[in-house]
Design an enzyme around this catalytic site. Structure first.
Site, PDB file in Angstrom:
ATOM      1  N   LYS A  87      40.970  47.039  29.954  1.00  0.00           N
ATOM      2  CA  LYS A  87      41.716  47.787  30.965  1.00  0.00           C
ATOM      3  C   LYS A  87      41.311  47.257  32.333  1.00  0.00           C
ATOM      4  CE  LYS A  87      42.840  52.708  31.110  1.00  0.00           C
ATOM      5  NZ  LYS A  87      42.241  54.020  30.896  1.00  0.00           N
TER       6      LYS A  87
HETATM    7  C1  E4P Z   1      44.618  56.585  31.276  1.00  0.00           C
HETATM    8  O1  E4P Z   1      44.320  55.651  30.565  1.00  0.00           O
HETATM    9  C2  E4P Z   1      43.652  57.396  32.009  1.00  0.00           C
HETATM   10  O2  E4P Z   1      42.411  57.332  31.346  1.00  0.00           O
HETATM   11  C3  E4P Z   1      44.017  58.853  32.063  1.00  0.00           C
HETATM   12  O3  E4P Z   1      45.222  59.143  31.422  1.00  0.00           O
HETATM   13  C4  E4P Z   1      43.849  59.458  33.404  1.00  0.00           C
HETATM   14  O4  E4P Z   1      44.171  60.814  33.329  1.00  0.00           O
HETATM   15  P1  E4P Z   1      43.749  61.872  34.456  1.00  0.00           P
HETATM   16  O5  E4P Z   1      44.669  61.707  35.608  1.00  0.00           O
HETATM   17  O6  E4P Z   1      43.906  63.193  33.782  1.00  0.00           O
HETATM   18  O7  E4P Z   1      42.311  61.555  34.811  1.00  0.00           O
END
Ligand code: E4P
Length: 222
Positions: A87
């Site tokens: 990522k």
């Molecule tokens: C995506 O890969 C992120 O880890 C995640 O969905 C972020 O979500 P949040 O906005 O609830 O922290």
């Protein structure tokens, strides 16, 4: 539609994987911090439990260090399910890293996407997944689902784009349903919301009635 779970809690992942409905996992530095555990250990354990893509996020912000981190994280999957997806944040260095990793055959999830223009760049960089954050856009008074719709439409115009739209920052079950109606390829859902998807009060009520009537018959299938 593929279902990923958005957590670094290995016990939760094991329990949800037992349903047979889990296609992958996403983590991020905040989720790792929340787990209170060493990142490499957590990613290794998750990669063993779930054969599908497991997103592990780099924490460097420059291309050279991102590449080093990416190679180290990706190596965790070797000899296991070879399922570590790197990522990277949607920055110029992140996209450069995405392009290089994609050229090496490594799956990349480009995260922190908040505009359709950013999603076009990620597709051009060869991302396997683009992660638009629905909930965080809703939080600032925008409509996160409009972004999912825009990206799905744009990607459909260019069959050469192989990037899958991974709807992220999911806050409630209707985010999942709406993303599915639009045609997002993947949703990554926090465990508590994933469990909510199973529930409906009429299912519980109906099952109670069926079981009560069945008991009255005195029969047994086995
Ligand atoms: C995506 O890969 C992120 O880890 C995640 O969905 C972020 O979500 P949040 O906005 O609830 O922290």
């Amino acid at each position: 539609m593929k279902f990923f779970v958005d957590t670094a809690d290995v016990a939760e992942i094991k329990s949800l994987a037992a349903s047979g409905l889990l296609d992958g996992v996403t983590t991020n530095p905040s989720l790792i911090a929340k787990s209170g555990r060493p990142m490499l250990e957590v990613i290794r354990e998750i990669a063993d439990v779930v054969p599908g893509p497991v997103s592990a996020e780099v924490t460097a912000t420059d291309h050279t260090t991102m590449m080093k981190e990416a190679h180290k994280l990706h190596a965790i999957g070797r000899g296991r399910n070879d399922n570590i997806t790197i990522k990277v944040p949607l920055t110029p260095d992140g996209l450069r890293t995405c392009k290089t990793l994609a050229g090496e055959g490594v799956m990349v999830n480009v995260t922190l996407c908040f505009s359709a223009a950013q999603a076009i760049l990620a597709a051009k960089a060869g991302a396997s997944f683009i992660s638009p954050f629905i909930g965080r856009l809703d939080d600032i008074g925008e409509d996160g689902m409009v972004l999912i719709d825009d990206i799905v439409q744009i990607y459909r115009n260019y069959p050469a784009f192989k990037t899958e739209v991974l709807a992220a920052s999911i806050r409630h079950p209707m985010h999942v349903v709406d993303a599915a109606k639009i045609g997002a390829h993947v949703v990554t859902v926090p465990p508590n919301i994933l469990r909510m998807l199973f529930n409906h009060p009429l299912t519980d009520k109906g099952l109670d009635a069926f079981l009560a009537d069945w008991k009255k018959t005195g029969q047994s299938i086995l």
